[in-house]
Design a protein around this motif. Structure first.
Motif, PDB file in Angstrom:
ATOM      1  N   GLN A 232      -9.711   5.196  -6.091  1.00  0.00           N
ATOM      2  CA  GLN A 232      -9.769   3.839  -6.637  1.00  0.00           C
ATOM      3  C   GLN A 232      -8.638   2.967  -6.071  1.00  0.00           C
ATOM      4  O   GLN A 232      -8.841   1.789  -5.716  1.00  0.00           O
ATOM      5  N   ASP A 233      -7.422   3.551  -5.976  1.00  0.00           N
ATOM      6  CA  ASP A 233      -6.280   2.817  -5.405  1.00  0.00           C
ATOM      7  C   ASP A 233      -6.538   2.472  -3.937  1.00  0.00           C
ATOM      8  O   ASP A 233      -6.188   1.363  -3.465  1.00  0.00           O
ATOM      9  N   GLN A 234      -7.150   3.420  -3.229  1.00  0.00           N
ATOM     10  CA  GLN A 234      -7.444   3.170  -1.811  1.00  0.00           C
ATOM     11  C   GLN A 234      -8.423   2.013  -1.667  1.00  0.00           C
ATOM     12  O   GLN A 234      -8.235   1.103  -0.815  1.00  0.00           O
ATOM     13  N   ALA A 235      -9.468   2.001  -2.484  1.00  0.00           N
ATOM     14  CA  ALA A 235     -10.454   0.917  -2.411  1.00  0.00           C
ATOM     15  C   ALA A 235      -9.808  -0.431  -2.773  1.00  0.00           C
ATOM     16  O   ALA A 235     -10.084  -1.471  -2.153  1.00  0.00           O
ATOM     17  N   ARG A 236      -8.962  -0.434  -3.789  1.00  0.00           N
ATOM     18  CA  ARG A 236      -8.302  -1.679  -4.203  1.00  0.00           C
ATOM     19  C   ARG A 236      -7.354  -2.195  -3.124  1.00  0.00           C
ATOM     20  O   ARG A 236      -7.333  -3.396  -2.800  1.00  0.00           O
ATOM     21  N   LEU A 237      -6.574  -1.284  -2.486  1.00  0.00           N
ATOM     22  CA  LEU A 237      -5.632  -1.716  -1.448  1.00  0.00           C
ATOM     23  C   LEU A 237      -6.342  -2.196  -0.186  1.00  0.00           C
ATOM     24  O   LEU A 237      -5.856  -3.073   0.520  1.00  0.00           O
ATOM     25  N   LYS A 238      -7.471  -1.593   0.087  1.00  0.00           N
ATOM     26  CA  LYS A 238      -8.234  -2.063   1.250  1.00  0.00           C
ATOM     27  C   LYS A 238      -8.653  -3.512   1.057  1.00  0.00           C
ATOM     28  O   LYS A 238      -8.619  -4.333   1.992  1.00  0.00           O
ATOM     29  N   LYS A 239      -9.073  -3.856  -0.143  1.00  0.00           N
ATOM     30  CA  LYS A 239      -9.462  -5.239  -0.419  1.00  0.00           C
ATOM     31  C   LYS A 239      -8.250  -6.168  -0.335  1.00  0.00           C
ATOM     32  O   LYS A 239      -8.322  -7.270   0.213  1.00  0.00           O
ATOM     33  N   LEU A 240      -7.134  -5.690  -0.888  1.00  0.00           N
ATOM     34  CA  LEU A 240      -5.924  -6.507  -0.833  1.00  0.00           C
ATOM     35  C   LEU A 240      -5.414  -6.652   0.592  1.00  0.00           C
ATOM     36  O   LEU A 240      -4.928  -7.728   0.993  1.00  0.00           O
ATOM     37  N   PHE A 241      -5.545  -5.565   1.366  1.00  0.00           N
ATOM     38  CA  PHE A 241      -5.078  -5.632   2.754  1.00  0.00           C
ATOM     39  C   PHE A 241      -5.939  -6.600   3.550  1.00  0.00           C
ATOM     40  O   PHE A 241      -5.444  -7.341   4.417  1.00  0.00           O
ATOM     41  N   ALA A 242      -7.260  -6.590   3.264  1.00  0.00           N
ATOM     42  CA  ALA A 242      -8.150  -7.516   3.966  1.00  0.00           C
ATOM     43  C   ALA A 242      -7.807  -8.964   3.610  1.00  0.00           C
ATOM     44  O   ALA A 242      -7.988  -9.887   4.418  1.00  0.00           O
ATOM     45  N   ALA A 243      -7.341  -9.148   2.387  1.00  0.00           N
ATOM     46  CA  ALA A 243      -6.966 -10.505   1.957  1.00  0.00           C
ATOM     47  C   ALA A 243      -5.501 -10.788   2.240  1.00  0.00           C
ATOM     48  O   ALA A 243      -4.962 -11.805   1.771  1.00  0.00           O
ATOM     49  N   GLU A 244      -4.856  -9.907   3.009  1.00  0.00           N
ATOM     50  CA  GLU A 244      -3.458 -10.017   3.384  1.00  0.00           C
ATOM     51  C   GLU A 244      -2.546 -10.087   2.165  1.00  0.00           C
ATOM     52  O   GLU A 244      -1.477 -10.714   2.168  1.00  0.00           O
ATOM     53  N   ALA A 245      -2.997  -9.382   1.082  1.00  0.00           N
ATOM     54  CA  ALA A 245      -2.187  -9.321  -0.142  1.00  0.00           C
ATOM     55  C   ALA A 245      -1.486  -7.977  -0.275  1.00  0.00           C
ATOM     56  O   ALA A 245      -0.781  -7.740  -1.257  1.00  0.00           O
ATOM     57  N   ALA A 246      -1.700  -7.056   0.665  1.00  0.00           N
ATOM     58  CA  ALA A 246      -1.058  -5.740   0.667  1.00  0.00           C
ATOM     59  C   ALA A 246      -0.689  -5.390   2.087  1.00  0.00           C
ATOM     60  O   ALA A 246      -1.312  -5.852   3.047  1.00  0.00           O
ATOM     61  N   THR A 247       0.329  -4.528   2.218  1.00  0.00           N
ATOM     62  CA  THR A 247       0.808  -4.159   3.553  1.00  0.00           C
ATOM     63  C   THR A 247       0.106  -2.895   4.037  1.00  0.00           C
ATOM     64  O   THR A 247      -0.473  -2.125   3.253  1.00  0.00           O
ATOM     65  N   GLN A 248       0.230  -2.684   5.367  1.00  0.00           N
ATOM     66  CA  GLN A 248      -0.338  -1.468   5.965  1.00  0.00           C
ATOM     67  C   GLN A 248       0.380  -0.230   5.438  1.00  0.00           C
ATOM     68  O   GLN A 248      -0.222   0.816   5.260  1.00  0.00           O
TER      69      GLN A 248
ATOM     70  N   GLN B 147       1.606   0.286   2.450  1.00  0.00           N
ATOM     71  CA  GLN B 147       1.069   0.644   1.134  1.00  0.00           C
ATOM     72  C   GLN B 147      -0.270   1.377   1.267  1.00  0.00           C
ATOM     73  O   GLN B 147      -0.530   2.357   0.567  1.00  0.00           O
ATOM     74  N   LEU B 148      -1.087   0.841   2.165  1.00  0.00           N
ATOM     75  CA  LEU B 148      -2.397   1.475   2.366  1.00  0.00           C
ATOM     76  C   LEU B 148      -2.243   2.871   2.961  1.00  0.00           C
ATOM     77  O   LEU B 148      -2.917   3.818   2.528  1.00  0.00           O
ATOM     78  N   ASP B 149      -1.323   3.023   3.932  1.00  0.00           N
ATOM     79  CA  ASP B 149      -1.106   4.341   4.554  1.00  0.00           C
ATOM     80  C   ASP B 149      -0.560   5.345   3.541  1.00  0.00           C
ATOM     81  O   ASP B 149      -0.923   6.527   3.562  1.00  0.00           O
ATOM     82  N   GLN B 150       0.303   4.870   2.675  1.00  0.00           N
ATOM     83  CA  GLN B 150       0.880   5.768   1.668  1.00  0.00           C
ATOM     84  C   GLN B 150      -0.202   6.323   0.743  1.00  0.00           C
ATOM     85  O   GLN B 150      -0.221   7.515   0.422  1.00  0.00           O
ATOM     86  N   VAL B 151      -1.093   5.453   0.293  1.00  0.00           N
ATOM     87  CA  VAL B 151      -2.182   5.903  -0.593  1.00  0.00           C
ATOM     88  C   VAL B 151      -3.100   6.878   0.137  1.00  0.00           C
ATOM     89  O   VAL B 151      -3.530   7.890  -0.423  1.00  0.00           O
ATOM     90  N   GLU B 152      -3.415   6.563   1.379  1.00  0.00           N
ATOM     91  CA  GLU B 152      -4.318   7.443   2.134  1.00  0.00           C
ATOM     92  C   GLU B 152      -3.656   8.798   2.403  1.00  0.00           C
ATOM     93  O   GLU B 152      -4.335   9.844   2.405  1.00  0.00           O
ATOM     94  N   ASN B 153      -2.322   8.798   2.627  1.00  0.00           N
ATOM     95  CA  ASN B 153      -1.614  10.073   2.807  1.00  0.00           C
ATOM     96  C   ASN B 153      -1.650  10.901   1.518  1.00  0.00           C
ATOM     97  O   ASN B 153      -1.886  12.114   1.543  1.00  0.00           O
TER      98      ASN B 153
END
Length: 301
Positions: free
Chosen positions: A108-124, A126-132
């Motif tokens: 769920q966190d990964q899906a939410r961060l992907k949306k935020l990253f696409a909207a430039e509201a989250a950093t890479q 943060q997304l890499d940390q969740v995926e790790n």
């Protein structure tokens, strides 16, 4: 020529004696039965044994009981071990639930961060940390599942041996019941209620006296007139100076010659070779007894 009554009587007795002398039987022997010694099939105290000599038995009739308390306790212990196997499997499944719940939250966190990253509201980062974290949790979940499968396999592999132990103890308990192996009469009782018995110890001896067999001997010359299933006449004393006739059937003829048993023949006849044979006689009225002497006539009148 005159013959007085006394002389006539002597002549008649002499004639009758000659006829009796010439009317000899073909073979002589004694009656026997197939005797069975029933032994204990368990170890322990004989807590019940209502058997008496002369008792008439029916097939599969209950005759006694050997104490089974120790066997019952052993079986309860093994059954408790079997029940604990299920508890061990359930506790292992609870460990999986922890990783599965964490896996769903990370997804769920990964899906939410992907949306935020696409909207430039989250950093890479943060997304890499969740995926790790997601990859690490997935690896731990797979390892746990593999461990659970191995553990469950090892746990359940104990079930069959334990169940076999239960089956074995149940069979031992069953064998502690003394059961009549067939119809017959108790000939001799060897133990009493309350005694300690062990596997193989004789309890009583029985025989089916409804069918008796007379074992006799025939010479080589007589053997030519004998065959299995041949009907013959068997004679026994009737208790009044005469004989009682029985119909018998030859069921066995020995293939090997032997010297005449000295217990039933004269010294001269003991050097002869004879063949043993047995005649089956129905004894439904129970008049025949083990060891009773009898005579066999090959030609049925």
């Amino acid at each position: 020529m005159r013959i007085d009554v006394f002389s006539l009587g002597i002549m008649l007795l002499s004639i009758h004696g000659c006829q009796t002398e010439t009317a000899k039987s073909d073979a002589y022997g004694n009656f026997e039965a197939v005797e069975i010694t029933v032994s204990a099939e368990g170890n322990g105290q004989l807590i019940d044994f209502p058997v008496e000599s002369g008792q008439i038995l029916e097939s599969d009739e209950y005759l006694g009981q050997i104490d089974t308390i120790l066997l019952q306790l052993q079986m309860a212990q093994v059954e408790a071990n079997i029940a604990s196997l299920g508890d061990r499997v359930v506790s292992i499944h609870e460990q999986i639930a922890v990783y599965e719940a964490k896996q769903r939250k990370l997804e769920q966190d990964q899906a939410r961060l992907k949306k935020l990253f696409a909207a430039e509201a989250a950093t890479q980062q943060q997304l890499d940390q969740v995926e790790n974290e997601l990859a690490i949790n997935a690896s731990q979940l797979a390892a746990t599942r593999s461990s659970i499968q191995s553990s469950n396999k090892a746990t359940m592999s104990q079930y069959q041996p334990l169940q076999k132990q239960v089956d074995l103890i149940k069979e031992q308990i069953r064998r502690c019941r003394v059961i009549a192996p067939g119809k017959g009469t108790v000939l001799q009782k060897f133990v009493e209620q309350g005694e300690m018995v062990s596997t193989g110890k004789p309890l009583f001896k029985m025989a089916d006296l409804s069918v008796m067999k007379i074992k006799a001997f025939a010479s080589a010359n007589q053997l030519a007139n004998l065959q299995v299933d041949q009907t013959v006449t068997v004679k026994t004393d009737d208790g009044q100076g005469g004989f009682r006739d029985w119909s018998g059937v030859i069921e066995w003829i020995s293939d090997e010659a032997e010297f005449t048993p000295k217990t039933i023949q004269t010294r001269e006849e003991r050097v002869s070779l004879v063949y043993a044979f047995k005649v089956r006689v129905n004894n439904e009225d129970g008049l025949l007894r083990i060891g009773m002497p009898g005579e066999v006539i090959f030609q049925t009148p």
